[in-house]
Design a protein around this motif. Structure first.
Motif, mmCIF file in Angstrom:
data_model
loop_
_atom_site.group_PDB
_atom_site.id
_atom_site.type_symbol
_atom_site.label_atom_id
_atom_site.label_comp_id
_atom_site.label_asym_id
_atom_site.label_seq_id
_atom_site.Cartn_x
_atom_site.Cartn_y
_atom_site.Cartn_z
ATOM 1 N N ARG A 1 0.702 -1.312 0.040
ATOM 2 C CA ARG A 1 -0.180 0.137 0.165
ATOM 3 C C ARG A 1 0.755 1.093 0.029
ATOM 4 N N VAL A 2 1.858 1.289 0.924
ATOM 5 C CA VAL A 2 2.687 2.474 1.149
ATOM 6 C C VAL A 2 3.537 3.007 -0.239
ATOM 7 N N SER A 3 4.350 1.820 -0.479
ATOM 8 C CA SER A 3 5.317 2.230 -1.767
ATOM 9 C C SER A 3 4.388 2.493 -2.908
ATOM 10 N N GLU A 4 3.175 1.793 -3.134
ATOM 11 C CA GLU A 4 2.324 2.278 -4.427
ATOM 12 C C GLU A 4 1.729 3.539 -4.334
ATOM 13 N N GLU A 5 1.365 4.044 -3.202
ATOM 14 C CA GLU A 5 0.813 5.330 -2.941
ATOM 15 C C GLU A 5 1.816 6.472 -2.778
ATOM 16 N N VAL A 6 2.706 6.425 -2.652
ATOM 17 C CA VAL A 6 3.596 7.437 -2.623
ATOM 18 C C VAL A 6 4.479 7.857 -3.824
ATOM 19 N N ALA A 7 4.202 6.852 -4.660
ATOM 20 C CA ALA A 7 5.070 6.895 -5.808
ATOM 21 C C ALA A 7 4.672 8.290 -6.588
ATOM 22 N N PRO A 8 5.761 8.686 -7.391
ATOM 23 C CA PRO A 8 7.073 8.245 -7.766
ATOM 24 C C PRO A 8 8.055 8.349 -6.676
ATOM 25 N N HIS A 9 7.832 8.827 -5.386
ATOM 26 C CA HIS A 9 8.662 8.909 -4.176
ATOM 27 C C HIS A 9 8.997 7.380 -3.863
ATOM 28 N N ASN A 10 10.004 7.246 -3.364
ATOM 29 C CA ASN A 10 10.234 5.882 -2.692
ATOM 30 C C ASN A 10 10.185 5.820 -1.174
ATOM 31 N N GLN A 11 9.198 4.909 -0.713
ATOM 32 C CA GLN A 11 9.031 4.810 0.488
ATOM 33 C C GLN A 11 8.652 3.213 0.860
ATOM 34 N N ASN A 12 9.268 2.287 1.532
ATOM 35 C CA ASN A 12 9.212 1.237 1.463
ATOM 36 C C ASN A 12 9.182 0.656 3.372
ATOM 37 N N PRO A 13 8.084 0.650 3.979
ATOM 38 C CA PRO A 13 8.133 0.325 5.440
ATOM 39 C C PRO A 13 8.782 -1.065 5.676
ATOM 40 N N MET A 14 9.484 -1.085 6.785
ATOM 41 C CA MET A 14 10.133 -2.133 7.039
ATOM 42 C C MET A 14 9.805 -2.838 8.800
ATOM 43 N N ILE A 15 9.795 -4.217 8.622
ATOM 44 C CA ILE A 15 9.575 -4.699 9.888
ATOM 45 C C ILE A 15 10.565 -5.631 10.099
ATOM 46 N N VAL A 16 11.082 -5.577 11.495
ATOM 47 C CA VAL A 16 12.141 -6.602 12.009
ATOM 48 C C VAL A 16 11.320 -7.241 13.187
#
Length: 913
Positions: free
Chosen positions: A260-275
């Motif tokens: 959801r996030v990476s798709e909707e902020v495009a063309p910016h790059n934002q990829n949430p991460m979980i560890v």
């Protein structure tokens, strides 16, 4: 009490790093195995130090996350289990004390949730610093001075809770926003994020983006949220439950956020991460709360807006050449001024359009870090107005097109080009591309005049976006009469998509009105719309229009008044005042009509319809000079509108200035080829000047432009009657009745045709139908009386003709026929003479009056007067060429005297042997 607050001071002064412990992931734990849940939620948008750039929605994100935690889905945490620190409450001391509180209350198997949304940074001078979470009171340059939480201390707190206290710890941070901070030159925010991502114990960490990315916030997410926070909550409420087992685990939430996030902020790059442990259950789904989330999304238009990166922008431009900076600022100004494309630039003085500047700036490597935001923001600006219109359609429906009755091409003419360019900028792989293409086609359809062409475009829009309610509702509105099932299917589909939307019902009412000509079903659909939303101003207004068309003026007045009263200061609705004024015009309340139009001009002094309306008031109240002034004023205000020319032409026509009227009306239809009333008046001018073929042409134009006004078809029937083409009279009269079966004049015209064809039963039926629909229709009474006269049904003739005389203006021929009928009825000779004398007074040259008087004299036994009246009648009729010998000799009334020598002498003198 553990002295965590003291530890804060220690870390501020020493800058020590927490040791990485490298613990293995813990196994999944269900909610039944856990103890209590405790949470600390921090969100800071408004920083105390003006040199730290404020964020827009970090505080709102924190508040929404706290609301989630207080809900059943989030664990129903109360004040004893949840600490919320927003803006000025979120000082470093308060944050440290909240962490210290966790140390005190947390026990084994408890769950701890720490949420932070704000800035993260490192000191400018030391690349080795692990970073800080900036609290509200952080200084702008030296975080060692206080106001910030050092990550080693923060990590130590987390590790203590997870390792020593054996609690499950979930850390959620949104701390990588763009902004000119102390460590900007060395990527301070991103370094902080990278250090936050390090897993030093069994805790779960959920971060808004990867270390080299920025976290994006904007108004398109929940009316103003961070993209990460908005979708985080949606996922936790249950949208991330991919296997539908009623729980959301770490893996599911991670995938959901990445998608959801990476798709909707495009063309910016934002990829949430979980560890953390991927199978760990984060939450159990509450079906009712998930249903609420899904219902709230029903009918909500997909949003796309620009994003702000003020701090990064300042940093990049500070290193760029001054000429590039000038171009960049010109690009921003062109967007603000809505000079998007070349067609928007009216003069060279305005400067280049945004598109030209964009193409130039995209070749500048100095500002490459800004290219993605430029592309997104330009695309967002290009589609913003169209999106706002579509938002309004879904909410109130009170678009500018409805409020001002402005034409679609003036309001939406540029939208297809804007939306097409926005789609190009984002590219075919962007999630908004099919939506923008669908909207482009939708507004192209709005600009189409042909209904079939519009339907084709709406269907194409639905191919791009199958769940587009706007396009589907227009397929209801523009459906064919022969496709009732498909129209109703489209109606049911759009109601399912957007249950609380009144527009489908209004569109269905439109279909019943214009396609099926079923006013009762139209009314039923509108009343259903009222049940869906009884507060909808649009529904009130549409009900007013419905009753106005049905000539139910009292009901129309009620709904228009309700519309005006309900509009309020936030909605300027001159159209409702204009329509109420028309009610007053049609009911002869000219002072009230004038007041309404004056109200419109107070709302909008340039409103052309109001100027035209005041002209109509003056025209109807016999003030032609004032009417002319208002019509000319309307023309001056908008010389491209045909309405003023049409009304002024009508005024001149009523004054007998046919030549001037015709010129104006021709100009009106030249400006607006859809002005049916102007075509109709042109037809009238040609008809009454004997140019019948031209009249047919103009009337045909009127019927093609407006297929829903029966008068235009009826006027064609009349002109064909003048041309003695009874088959065409019948065709167009029936066409008028097909449009409106309650329209009386065509029945009367059909009666005339059938009477001429000696179809007396059909003629009588049609005359009576006209009278049933309009009890004041004197011409129908007169024609019915004439039919009865021809059938020698004198009592019926007298009754019908007497009613016609009562309703009609003074017409000698009509009252003469009444006198003639009375003369055939026993005991009514005095009434007959009185009526015939009145006929002589009103129309002394009407030859039949004298003929009827001759019959009256015959009935009265006045021998000499018989021949005197016959002489006068024949002389008058002969002069007008309206009486033949055969006609007079075949009159049954005179059969007893045709053998008299005086009869033969009289006939030979006037008609010859």
């Amino acid at each position: 009490m553990k002295q965590f607050f003291a530890l804060l001071l220690l870390y501020v002064t020493s800058g020590l790093h927490a040791q990485e412990k490298g613990l293995q992931p813990i196994p999944a734990t269900s909610s039944s195995d856990r103890g209590s849940t405790y949470a600390v939620v921090v969100g800071i948008s408004d920083y105390q130090d003006p040199d730290i750039p404020d964020l827009r929605f970090a505080d709102k994100d924190a508040q929404e996350f706290a609301r989630y935690l207080a809900s059943p889905a989030g664990g129903s945490l109360d004040q004893d289990h949840l600490k919320v620190l927003v803006n000025h409450e979120a000082t470093a001391a308060q944050f440290a004390m909240a962490l210290d509180w966790l140390w005190e209350v947390v026990e084994e198997n408890d769950r701890v949730i720490i949420y932070f949304s704000g800035h993260g940074d490192v000191e400018r001078k030391s690349l080795t610093q692990p970073g800080y979470l900036l609290c509200w009171d952080a200084p702008s340059r030296v975080y060692l001075a206080g106001g910030a939480i050092a990550l080693p201390m923060f990590q130590d707190a987390i590790s203590t809770l997870s390792v020593q206290d054996k609690a499950q710890v979930i850390v959620i941070t949104d701390a990588c926003h763009a902004g000119k901070l102390s460590g900007s030159q060395v990527g301070g925010a991103r370094l902080t994020n990278a250090n936050l991502a390090r897993q030093t114990a069994g805790e779960i960490k959920i971060l808004s983006c990867q270390p080299e990315e920025f976290s994006i916030e904007g108004e398109q997410w929940g009316g103003g949220r961070g993209a990460f926070s908005f979708h985080l909550l949606d996922g936790l409420y249950g949208l991330a439950d991919q296997d539908e087992d009623g729980t959301v685990n770490v893996r599911e939430l991670g995938r959901y956020l990445e998608d959801r996030v990476s798709e909707e902020v495009a063309p910016h790059n934002q990829n949430p991460m979980i560890v953390g442990n991927k199978v760990e259950i984060l939450t159990e789904v509450i079906p009712s709360e998930l249903a609420d989330v899904l219902n709230a999304k029903k009918g909500v238009l997909q949003q796309f807006a620009g994003v702000h990166s003020k701090g990064m922008e300042d940093d990049v431009l500070a290193k760029a050449d001054s000429q590039v900076v000038v171009l960049f600022r010109a690009f921003q100004k062109a967007i603000a001024d809505k000079r998007f494309l070349a067609a928007d630039v009216e003069s060279d003085a305005e400067g280049p359009c945004a598109n030209a500047l964009y193409q130039q700036l995209m070749q500048e490597p100095q500002i490459e870090p800004l290219h993605s935001s430029m592309r997104r923001n330009f695309a967002a600006a290009l589609q913003d107005d169209a999106q706002q219109v579509m938002n309004t359609m879904l909410k109130s429906g009170l678009t500018e097109m409805i409020l001002s009755s402005a034409p679609a091409d003036k309001l939406y003419g540029k939208y297809p080009a804007y939306l097409g360019r926005a789609a190009e900028l984002l590219g075919e792989t962007h999630y908004m591309y099919p939506i923008l293409m669908a909207r482009k086609l939708y507004f192209e359809a709005f600009l189409e005049k042909g209904r079939a062409s519009r339907r084709t475009l709406y269907r194409e829009a639905l191919r791009w976006q199958p769940d587009m309610p706007h396009a589907m509702v227009e397929l209801v509105r523009d459906g064919e009469a022969s496709q009732v099932d498909s129209v109703l299917s489209a109606f049911r589909q759009v109601v399912e998509w957007v249950p609380a939307w009144v527009e489908p019902y209004i569109a269905l009412a439109h279909y019943y009105q214009f396609r099926l000509h079923d006013p009762d079903s139209e009314e039923e659909a509108l009343l259903q719309a009222y049940q869906v939303d009884s507060t909808s101003v649009l529904v009130w207004y549409t009900l007013g229009n419905h009753y106005q068309r049905r000539k139910q003026q009292e009901a129309a007045e009620f709904w228009f008044k309700k519309t005006i009263a309900g509009s309020g200061e936030d909605v300027c609705f001159p159209c409702a005042n204009n329509n109420l004024a028309i009610v007053y015009l049609e009911t002869g309340r000219y002072d009230q009509a004038k007041a309404c139009y004056s109200n419109v001009l107070e709302l909008d002094s340039l409103n052309v319809r109001a100027h035209n309306g005041l002209g109509l008031v003056c025209m109807d109240t016999n003030r032609p000079r004032e009417a002319e002034h208002w019509f000319q004023q309307a023309i001056r205000l908008d010389s491209t509108s045909g309405l003023g020319y049409s009304n002024l032409g009508l005024l001149y026509y009523t004054q007998g200035r046919e030549h001037e009227a015709e010129e104006l009306l021709v100009k009106a239809v030249g400006l607006d080829s859809f002005m049916a009333s102007a075509y109709n008046t042109l037809g009238n001018i040609c008809r009454y000047s004997g140019r019948l073929e031209e009249a047919v042409n103009w009337y045909l134009h009127a019927t093609k432009v407006d297929r829903h006004t029966p008068m235009y078809s009826f006027n064609l029937a009349l002109v064909y009657g003048d041309m003695h083409q009874n088959d065409q009279v019948e065709t167009w009269s029936l066409k008028a009745l097909e449009i409106d079966p309650r329209y009386a004049p065509p029945y009367n015209q059909l009666g005339i045709v059938y009477q001429e064809e000696e179809k007396h039963v059909k003629a009588e039926e049609n005359f009576r139908s006209a009278i049933r629909l309009d009890s004041m229709f004197w011409e129908a009474y007169a024609n019915l009386g004439g039919l009865y006269r021809d059938q020698r049904r004198w009592e019926a003739c007298a009754t019908a003709t007497a009613r016609a005389v009562e309703l009609a203006p003074p017409i000698g021929q009509l009252i003469a026929m009444l006198g003639h009928a009375y003369a055939h009825l026993p005991g009514h000779l005095p009434e007959a003479r009185k009526a015939l004398d009145q006929a002589l007074e009103w129309a002394p040259d009407h030859h039949l009056t004298y003929i009827y008087l001759a019959h009256w004299a015959l009935q009265s036994g006045l021998d000499e007067e018989i021949w005197t009246y016959l002489e006068q009648g024949l002389e008058t009729g002969k002069e007008g060429g309206e009486l033949s010998r055969a006609a007079i000799e075949t009159m049954p009334e005179f059969q007893d005297i045709t053998r008299d020598a005086r009869w033969s002498e009289l006939m030979e003198r006037h008609f010859g042997k």
